[in-house]
Design a protein around this motif. Sequence first.
Motif, short mmCIF file in Angstrom:
data_model
loop_
_atom_site.label_atom_id
_atom_site.label_comp_id
_atom_site.label_asym_id
_atom_site.label_seq_id
_atom_site.Cartn_x
_atom_site.Cartn_y
_atom_site.Cartn_z
N ILE A 100 11.50 -2.67 -2.04
CA ILE A 100 10.76 -3.29 -3.13
C ILE A 100 9.43 -2.57 -3.30
O ILE A 100 8.77 -2.24 -2.32
CB ILE A 100 10.50 -4.78 -2.84
CG1 ILE A 100 11.81 -5.52 -2.55
CG2 ILE A 100 9.77 -5.44 -4.00
CD1 ILE A 100 11.61 -6.94 -2.10
N ALA A 101 9.05 -2.33 -4.55
CA ALA A 101 7.72 -1.79 -4.85
C ALA A 101 6.78 -2.96 -5.11
O ALA A 101 7.04 -3.79 -5.98
CB ALA A 101 7.77 -0.86 -6.05
N TYR A 144 0.01 0.37 -7.04
CA TYR A 144 0.85 0.22 -5.87
C TYR A 144 0.01 -0.10 -4.63
O TYR A 144 -1.04 0.50 -4.39
CB TYR A 144 1.66 1.49 -5.62
CG TYR A 144 2.78 1.69 -6.60
CD1 TYR A 144 4.05 1.19 -6.36
CD2 TYR A 144 2.57 2.38 -7.80
CE1 TYR A 144 5.08 1.37 -7.26
CE2 TYR A 144 3.60 2.55 -8.71
CZ TYR A 144 4.85 2.05 -8.44
OH TYR A 144 5.86 2.21 -9.34
N VAL A 145 0.49 -1.07 -3.83
CA VAL A 145 -0.19 -1.46 -2.59
C VAL A 145 0.85 -1.51 -1.46
O VAL A 145 1.17 -2.56 -0.94
CB VAL A 145 -0.91 -2.82 -2.73
CG1 VAL A 145 -2.19 -2.68 -3.50
CG2 VAL A 145 -0.01 -3.86 -3.39
N GLY A 175 8.51 3.07 -10.36
CA GLY A 175 9.25 4.01 -9.55
C GLY A 175 9.08 3.74 -8.06
O GLY A 175 8.44 2.78 -7.64
N ASP A 176 9.66 4.63 -7.26
CA ASP A 176 9.62 4.56 -5.80
C ASP A 176 10.11 3.20 -5.29
O ASP A 176 9.51 2.58 -4.43
CB ASP A 176 8.20 4.83 -5.28
CG ASP A 176 8.20 5.29 -3.83
OD1 ASP A 176 9.24 5.79 -3.37
OD2 ASP A 176 7.16 5.14 -3.15
N ALA A 177 11.22 2.75 -5.86
CA ALA A 177 11.83 1.48 -5.45
C ALA A 177 13.31 1.54 -5.77
O ALA A 177 13.71 2.02 -6.84
CB ALA A 177 11.18 0.30 -6.16
N LEU A 178 14.13 1.06 -4.84
CA LEU A 178 15.57 1.05 -5.04
C LEU A 178 16.11 -0.29 -5.50
O LEU A 178 17.16 -0.35 -6.12
CB LEU A 178 16.29 1.44 -3.73
CG LEU A 178 16.11 2.86 -3.21
CD1 LEU A 178 16.90 3.05 -1.92
CD2 LEU A 178 16.57 3.87 -4.25
N SER A 179 15.40 -1.38 -5.18
CA SER A 179 15.98 -2.70 -5.40
C SER A 179 15.19 -3.61 -6.33
O SER A 179 15.76 -4.50 -6.95
CB SER A 179 16.18 -3.42 -4.06
OG SER A 179 17.15 -2.77 -3.28
N GLY A 180 13.88 -3.45 -6.41
CA GLY A 180 13.12 -4.38 -7.23
C GLY A 180 11.65 -4.04 -7.26
O GLY A 180 11.16 -3.20 -6.50
N VAL A 181 10.93 -4.73 -8.14
CA VAL A 181 9.49 -4.55 -8.30
C VAL A 181 8.84 -5.92 -8.33
O VAL A 181 9.32 -6.83 -9.01
CB VAL A 181 9.15 -3.78 -9.60
CG1 VAL A 181 7.64 -3.70 -9.80
CG2 VAL A 181 9.76 -2.39 -9.57
#
Length: 924
Positions: A238-239, A246-247, A279-285
């Motif tokens: 998760i992002a 982004y944190v 970006g830089d997330a596969l499953s969720g934000v």
Amino acid sequence: MEDLIRRIHCMLQSQRLPRQRTRSDPAAALSWTPTGSSVACQRADPDVPAAWRSTRPDRLATPHARALPAIVILLFLLLSYSHAATTGKVIGLVTDADTGEPLPGANIIVVGTTSGAMANPSGHYIITNVPVGERSVRAEMIGYRPVVAEGLLIVPDRTAIANFELEQTAIELDIEITVVAERPLVRPDATSKLAVVTGDEISEMPVKEFSEVLALQGGFTTDSSEEIHVRGGRTGEIAYMIDGMYVEDPLYGGFGSQLNSDAIEELVVMSGTFNAEYGDALSGVVNVITKDGGSRFSGRVEYTSPILNDSPYRKKDWLGSSSDVHRDSGGRSLYSVPDLEDDHDLLVPLLGEFSGFIGGPVPGVKRLRYFAASRYYNENGYLPFGYEMERDLQGKLTYLVAPGVKFGASLQRTNKRYKTYSHAWKYRQEGAPERRRTSNRLTLTWNQAPTARMFYSLGLSRFKQEQRVWVPGQGAGEEYTAPKTDNNSEFYIDGYSLLDRHAASLTYTFKGDLTWQATDHHEIKTGIELKRHDLSQNERTRLGALAPVEFQEYDREPLEGAVYLQDKMEFNYAVLNAGLRFDYVDAADEMWDDEEDPDSPIESVPARFQLSPRLGLAHPVTERTVLHFAYGHFFQNPTYDDLYYNHLYHTAPYSNPDSIPELALVGNPSVKAQKTVAYEVGLQHQLTADWAVDVTAFYKDITDLLATEEVRRFPYHYIVYTNLDYANSKGIDLSLRKRLTHYVLGSLNYTYSVSKGSRSFPRQGFFDVYSGQEERHREYFLDFDRTHDIGLNLEVRFPERFFLRPLASSGVVLLADFASGLPYTPYVSPGMEVEVNSARMDWTGTVDLRGYKRWRFGPLTYSVFGQVDNLFDRRNPLFVYSRTGKPWDSGSVGEGVEKTPDFLKNPAHVGAPRTVRAGLSVAW
């Protein structure tokens, strides 16, 4: 693209319904009026989105259902070629309440902001760059009585609808008509699954962290460590963002900070698929929008007690008389009950949680507002030992430089010190490690709207994190007192934990976004993001009982960058989100040319990049039904600690392959980004005026997952990180929502999913080698797979003028979470091969309850509340023994050296028991 959509739609639409209008009072802007079919195929007004023709803010006028085949054909055509937002948009139509004619020139403003617009000749308007949260929108025109729509919920990247019908008046009246905008149950522009939880809703829930709110959302599940997974993805996919920045922890992944719930304006959760700007997330934000200071001084202070009831595990001989195995010569238990107040000097010597916030205009400085929130938390754990101490301070300044120009600055500092329970250290608690995480975040933002239809946002942040794991009194060098177990090899009786870590990361991020409402149909958005990390690690660890003691020490400065472009196309018969994202990463390290040959040349790792196409489509079938489809490629870089682990084995001039110990774990900076290709199709339908259902089916194909692979190449025998793992996940999310009517509101989320893959986490291959497991060559149920997951959020809320006075201004909130058991590999008999993860633990379930009562005295509102977690004191299994599938029964009686009940009945094998808290607050 626009012409293609319109031609297919017009070709297949063989029937039109006449447009109708219902006369109503001025408040009819917030009541439903039936509309007919789209006029997109007619000559008149072809460029007017149907959303503007509706007379209710949460409805879109839609084409006839026969347009659906057009969308199906369009999907096949498209597939054959095959600063995160902190503001939203408001559109609508302004008409004369008596005649129904448009009112060109009407002024529409978002109250409390400089955002506004003037109705065009057809009475339509668009307001971009609207701050998120509940807003009031005012429409006014000379000769008409003003109308204000209150409580319109603005969501990042989404379009809110506010249509107005103004009533003529013979004289100028200052009295305005106020109506309440209902929160939409169906979002016609939602091209993927979206959940929005407001800060006010979170404040009423029986939760301590906002992550507990995430676990109740559709598609979100937890594993045995209570880590979050989304739609069958691994943990850490998760992002997390705060105000669009982004944190995350670049070294170890996950949310890199804490956050006071008092500071949250909105929690926006995107699961599965999302637009190209993320970006830089596969499953969720998860995008957390924090509060700004309001137009008047306000605040709240609150105290929540520590756990009021006694824990069944935090006492001597909790299993029964003389059940503690370690006793002194007098027969007394050697277990001591720890107390946080005795072991640490507290600034405020009181357990529990103090929290609060203040905000408002800065006296003497026009257009400058502030908001500040703080949290002070001390708590003993419910297990035999362990504690948490948290300190959080956050401040935010917002300055309106000029109309359409806003500057913001936010600062946050967090400090969390804690000790987690480890059963082996029960009788030697001083030997278990303590942990501390600190973070310092500074963010500067600039938001400017050069024109009414264009605005840009710039953000610059400095985010520093430190993580310390240590045993007080023990250094990080090679000299330490090794732990020693008792004669039964159960509990430690001497020595200290070997783990010692001091990790730090400093991340500078620049982010710029430009949003342009090019036409009434096209909203173009583009942006750039640059990150520079300064990472350092100093660690002593051992990954297994037979593994070598390893020392990590490195400093690295990797770079990341991204550019995206997306177009949100809004028509009366469809909303299409199409985007493309470019990501770049330079690990700034070296690696063997062949990861399976330490004698191969050492070369600099080249920078890597990837392109991510994203597509989302929403089709309003009727006024109450919206169909959506989403598809996308999503990438995520592995955590940097996995890339740089034991880096000296492959870094010139220090590289010495002969120094690689047996079964050492070697990092690999040349691994690729992990990849997910996700599909989802869903249907939103409003059942009644107060109920709606959302059904979404999803499929994820996950490749290039980070893995660990054994390498045997004489004379070397080690384990290296690769992109060997793969997985897939499929399922259905079902959400049922009810808005507040008859004192009740709530939501019910159900997820059915099946998640299979080669391994469940990157280092599983490493541990398989140590335990003698064969290499996995097929898909298994992943360790965190839960077939069924049910989350319920139910609130009963009584208003201030409720006829039963004792219940006035009171309420009850119930949260329930039930899930099918996690998989495990059963043990049958020696030599018998059993399929991995072929058995299931028992179901888990918790019910949490919070009740509150408020009283208003002058400008102050007083509140008391009580909270019970795990109301029914259910024992939820987190870990089970392979012989029995039970958390406290090993099933190994009479075989070899028997373990004692004190050791076997590990309280950490089950979830938290019932806990009771109470508190009070004062708000103004």
